[in-house]
Design an enzyme around this catalytic site. Sequence first.
Site, mmCIF file in Angstrom:
data_model
loop_
_atom_site.group_PDB
_atom_site.id
_atom_site.type_symbol
_atom_site.label_atom_id
_atom_site.label_comp_id
_atom_site.label_asym_id
_atom_site.label_seq_id
_atom_site.Cartn_x
_atom_site.Cartn_y
_atom_site.Cartn_z
ATOM 1 N N PRO A 196 0.963 -1.212 -0.076
ATOM 2 C CA PRO A 196 0.014 0.003 -0.079
ATOM 3 C C PRO A 196 0.841 1.209 0.013
ATOM 4 N N PHE A 216 16.869 7.991 -8.352
ATOM 5 C CA PHE A 216 16.067 7.641 -7.196
ATOM 6 C C PHE A 216 16.850 7.860 -6.080
ATOM 7 N N GLU A 261 4.256 -2.651 -13.476
ATOM 8 C CA GLU A 261 5.511 -3.144 -13.945
ATOM 9 C C GLU A 261 6.326 -1.999 -13.980
ATOM 10 N N THR A 316 6.116 2.373 -13.509
ATOM 11 C CA THR A 316 5.319 3.438 -14.525
ATOM 12 C C THR A 316 5.871 4.073 -15.613
ATOM 13 N N HIS A 317 5.174 4.636 -16.386
ATOM 14 C CA HIS A 317 6.051 5.283 -17.502
ATOM 15 C C HIS A 317 7.093 6.178 -17.102
ATOM 16 N N ASP A 318 6.895 6.986 -15.958
ATOM 17 C CA ASP A 318 8.070 7.722 -15.653
ATOM 18 C C ASP A 318 9.083 7.178 -14.975
HETATM 19 P P1 TGC Z 1 18.546 -0.453 -7.168
HETATM 20 O O1 TGC Z 1 19.648 -0.197 -6.338
HETATM 21 O O2 TGC Z 1 18.512 0.150 -8.591
HETATM 22 O O3 TGC Z 1 18.710 -2.101 -7.694
HETATM 23 C C1 TGC Z 1 18.769 -3.008 -6.611
HETATM 24 C C2 TGC Z 1 19.306 -4.512 -7.257
HETATM 25 O O4 TGC Z 1 18.637 -4.831 -8.367
HETATM 26 C C3 TGC Z 1 19.334 -4.732 -9.479
HETATM 27 N N1 TGC Z 1 18.491 -4.442 -10.761
HETATM 28 C C4 TGC Z 1 17.814 -5.209 -11.562
HETATM 29 N N2 TGC Z 1 18.200 -6.613 -11.718
HETATM 30 C C5 TGC Z 1 17.495 -7.292 -12.611
HETATM 31 N N3 TGC Z 1 16.531 -6.450 -13.374
HETATM 32 C C6 TGC Z 1 16.225 -5.276 -13.155
HETATM 33 N N4 TGC Z 1 15.420 -4.692 -13.955
HETATM 34 C C7 TGC Z 1 17.127 -4.495 -12.315
HETATM 35 N N5 TGC Z 1 16.936 -3.310 -11.735
HETATM 36 C C8 TGC Z 1 17.871 -3.181 -10.796
HETATM 37 C C9 TGC Z 1 20.291 -3.809 -9.311
HETATM 38 O O5 TGC Z 1 21.547 -4.092 -10.264
HETATM 39 C C10 TGC Z 1 20.609 -4.031 -7.903
HETATM 40 O O6 TGC Z 1 21.483 -5.251 -7.745
HETATM 41 P P2 TGC Z 1 22.712 -5.329 -6.572
HETATM 42 O O7 TGC Z 1 23.188 -6.757 -6.988
HETATM 43 O O8 TGC Z 1 23.459 -3.981 -6.627
HETATM 44 O O9 TGC Z 1 21.996 -5.310 -5.345
HETATM 45 O O10 TGC Z 1 17.439 -0.351 -6.695
HETATM 46 P P3 TGC Z 1 16.427 0.842 -6.229
HETATM 47 O O11 TGC Z 1 15.719 0.514 -4.752
HETATM 48 O O12 TGC Z 1 17.140 2.290 -6.318
HETATM 49 O O13 TGC Z 1 14.972 0.871 -7.274
HETATM 50 C C11 TGC Z 1 15.176 1.337 -8.842
HETATM 51 C C12 TGC Z 1 13.818 1.242 -9.303
HETATM 52 C C13 TGC Z 1 13.107 2.444 -9.066
HETATM 53 C C14 TGC Z 1 14.128 1.560 -10.856
HETATM 54 C C15 TGC Z 1 13.017 -0.327 -8.884
HETATM 55 O O14 TGC Z 1 12.745 -0.306 -7.813
HETATM 56 C C16 TGC Z 1 11.669 -0.235 -9.762
HETATM 57 O O15 TGC Z 1 11.859 -0.628 -10.961
HETATM 58 N N6 TGC Z 1 10.556 0.319 -9.376
HETATM 59 C C17 TGC Z 1 9.448 -0.130 -10.162
HETATM 60 C C18 TGC Z 1 8.581 -0.920 -9.442
HETATM 61 C C19 TGC Z 1 7.728 -2.108 -10.118
HETATM 62 O O16 TGC Z 1 8.145 -1.951 -11.218
HETATM 63 N N7 TGC Z 1 6.934 -2.639 -9.722
HETATM 64 C C20 TGC Z 1 6.161 -3.804 -10.310
HETATM 65 C C21 TGC Z 1 5.251 -4.584 -9.422
HETATM 66 S S1 TGC Z 1 4.865 -6.098 -10.193
HETATM 67 C C22 TGC Z 1 3.663 -5.558 -11.267
HETATM 68 O O17 TGC Z 1 3.327 -4.829 -11.382
HETATM 69 C C23 TGC Z 1 3.164 -6.935 -11.595
HETATM 70 S S2 TGC Z 1 1.635 -6.313 -12.887
HETATM 71 C C24 TGC Z 1 1.340 -7.992 -13.520
HETATM 72 C C25 TGC Z 1 0.603 -8.104 -14.576
HETATM 73 O O18 TGC Z 1 -0.464 -8.124 -14.309
HETATM 74 O O19 TGC Z 1 0.904 -8.152 -15.533
HETATM 75 P P1 FAD Z 2 3.247 5.132 -6.997
HETATM 76 O O1 FAD Z 2 4.509 4.744 -6.890
HETATM 77 O O2 FAD Z 2 2.745 5.888 -5.801
HETATM 78 O O3 FAD Z 2 3.455 6.486 -7.992
HETATM 79 C C1 FAD Z 2 2.522 7.468 -8.231
HETATM 80 C C2 FAD Z 2 3.106 8.497 -9.166
HETATM 81 O O4 FAD Z 2 4.298 9.148 -8.786
HETATM 82 C C3 FAD Z 2 3.412 7.773 -10.416
HETATM 83 O O5 FAD Z 2 3.082 8.707 -11.618
HETATM 84 C C4 FAD Z 2 4.754 7.652 -10.472
HETATM 85 O O6 FAD Z 2 5.253 7.688 -11.789
HETATM 86 C C5 FAD Z 2 5.375 8.593 -9.800
HETATM 87 N N1 FAD Z 2 6.451 8.835 -9.182
HETATM 88 C C6 FAD Z 2 6.664 7.666 -8.049
HETATM 89 N N2 FAD Z 2 8.158 7.915 -7.657
HETATM 90 C C7 FAD Z 2 8.684 8.789 -8.669
HETATM 91 C C8 FAD Z 2 10.069 9.212 -8.738
HETATM 92 N N3 FAD Z 2 11.113 8.900 -7.948
HETATM 93 N N4 FAD Z 2 10.218 10.245 -9.801
HETATM 94 C C9 FAD Z 2 9.293 10.765 -10.467
HETATM 95 N N5 FAD Z 2 7.853 10.267 -10.342
HETATM 96 C C10 FAD Z 2 7.668 9.292 -9.341
HETATM 97 N N6 FAD Z 2 2.249 -5.193 -8.086
HETATM 98 C C11 FAD Z 2 2.574 -6.558 -7.725
HETATM 99 O O7 FAD Z 2 3.464 -6.476 -6.940
HETATM 100 N N7 FAD Z 2 1.921 -7.657 -8.277
HETATM 101 C C12 FAD Z 2 0.992 -7.657 -9.370
HETATM 102 O O8 FAD Z 2 0.634 -8.741 -9.655
HETATM 103 C C13 FAD Z 2 0.354 -6.270 -9.718
HETATM 104 N N8 FAD Z 2 -0.484 -6.306 -10.477
HETATM 105 C C14 FAD Z 2 -1.132 -4.893 -10.547
HETATM 106 C C15 FAD Z 2 -2.503 -5.016 -11.303
HETATM 107 C C16 FAD Z 2 -3.202 -3.804 -11.401
HETATM 108 C C17 FAD Z 2 -4.462 -3.762 -12.145
HETATM 109 C C18 FAD Z 2 -2.330 -2.610 -10.960
HETATM 110 C C19 FAD Z 2 -3.203 -1.116 -11.227
HETATM 111 C C20 FAD Z 2 -1.279 -2.494 -10.385
HETATM 112 C C21 FAD Z 2 -0.461 -3.874 -10.210
HETATM 113 N N9 FAD Z 2 0.530 -3.958 -9.547
HETATM 114 C C22 FAD Z 2 1.058 -5.040 -9.010
HETATM 115 C C23 FAD Z 2 1.217 -2.686 -8.826
HETATM 116 C C24 FAD Z 2 1.966 -1.750 -9.838
HETATM 117 O O9 FAD Z 2 3.038 -2.177 -10.068
HETATM 118 C C25 FAD Z 2 2.182 -0.338 -8.993
HETATM 119 O O10 FAD Z 2 0.851 0.169 -9.060
HETATM 120 C C26 FAD Z 2 3.118 0.486 -9.694
HETATM 121 O O11 FAD Z 2 4.512 -0.056 -9.519
HETATM 122 C C27 FAD Z 2 3.046 1.926 -9.278
HETATM 123 O O12 FAD Z 2 3.144 1.960 -7.868
HETATM 124 P P2 FAD Z 2 1.906 2.637 -7.014
HETATM 125 O O13 FAD Z 2 0.524 2.410 -7.793
HETATM 126 O O14 FAD Z 2 2.008 2.613 -5.701
HETATM 127 O O15 FAD Z 2 2.243 4.237 -7.538
#
Ligand code: TGC
Ligand code: FAD
Length: 401
Positions: A150, A400, A380, A382-384
Amino acid sequence: MHQNGTTTSNRVDKFQYHDHYNVDDLLSEDHLLARAAVRDWVKKEVTPIIEEYSEKAECPKHLFKGLAEIGAYGPSLPMEYGGGGMDEIAYGIIMQELERGDSGIRSMASVQGSLVMYPIYRFGSEEQKRKYLPKLGSGEYIGCFGLTEPDHGSNPSGMLTSYVEDGDHIILNGSKMWITNSPVADLAVVWAKNPEGKIKGVIVEKGTPGFSAPEIHGKWSLRASITGEIVLEDCRVPKANILPEVAGLKGPLSCLSKARYGIAWGAIGAALDCYDSALRYSKERIQFDKPIAQFQLTQKKLAEMITEITKAQLLAWRLGSLANDGKASPAQISMAKRNNVHMALVCAREARQIHGGMGITNEYPIMRHMMNLETVLTYEGTHDIHLLITGMEVTGLNAFK
Ligand code: TGC
Ligand code: FAD
């Protein structure tokens, strides 16, 4: 053989697939066969029902098995572990065809293959692989992936979900938010931190006391996909369920790389469906005694759509080639995910305009794709966030930290 050296078999569906740059020539017969099989399945099983399920905000759960039968779960994982044994381009093409049907259907497959099977395959013990992967690959088990919380979405490193050791068990506490498939999942791969800050992945089976997964309601996007929370209250799990081969955020982020790659391809499918519908409609719809396709402004929209789709196809194909060689970097994957999803959303908006008022109805797939893509733009990463990953790559400076 055509004059340009292509064969009839791989050119025959050029217009059906809107292959403006002969990208099909870059694909193998296996890729084309996989695409045709998934496309046929989508036409038969998804297209006739998807508007109704989206409208009802109900997940067509019966499709989980069908997705397994067409090999949509882990297409590029080895067959002995429940995958499809194909290459990364085949994986991408399968995601494209699923998302042509609906982003939520592609999500069902992405989560199962890339976020549940992949971490168990890559980071699990042999015992965990043998126990879970064949059942996940066959759709007997459904899995989900719990990273987001959350209060920690874009910054998962701040996660509060915790585990402490207790003999040969660990005790999990915390909550995960926005978890695709969690309410129907038989198991969850949950990422949690111990008191020393070490992040580990843990397989939590449904029915474990202290584990619950309530559904999240009220989504205007990805309505045919089921989303929930994961709540962990003193949830006691055997240590044998910890994924042994990884610690730290790179564990979940590696899985995200795999899934983001699939989305980069998948989004093209949604864009193609919007383009296809807009092209047909514009040739049939008469205004001022002409098909609207004859107006320059309509042609501008269509020409720009197919230009952007073609660029996205080439980006995805090149990314797929790099992935096949094990060389696709996280930053390259971010660029393709960000570009292609945004491209698809812009196509959906343009297609909506071409359909006029009809574009807002459920007689056409446009609004459903458009609403879905708002989620795809956000999950997965966000765009930003993907822009900042690209920014970090090109400047060497981390926005970050
Ligand atoms: P940072 O210090 O940059 O990295 C930590 C460690 O991870 C390594 N790393 C990666 N390894 C593999 N693939 C990648 N894409 C990687 N990105 C980073 C990095 O080298 C480091 O390794 P080590 O050995 O040095 O420890 O981490 P940070 O905390 O500064 O975060 C960076 C950031 C913001 C880019 C990352 O946290 C991020 O990508 N945030 C976005 C979160 C996100 O995408 N959440 C998705 C949740 S799951 C989901 O949305 C499923 S939807 C499913 C569906 O329905 O299809
Ligand atoms: P926030 O992180 O609060 O972001 C809000 C806004 O702030 C965004 O515009 C973002 O770009 C911006 N922002 C945040 N940080 C920065 C920064 N450093 N600089 C500039 N802008 C910034 N997650 C899972 O783990 N497993 C799943 O299966 C999964 N499925 C999903 C299914 C759905 C339908 C949805 C909507 C989400 C799902 N997610 C899942 C979660 C998803 O990965 C998150 O919603 C996403 O990573 C963004 O997190 P947030 O919603 O908390 O937004």
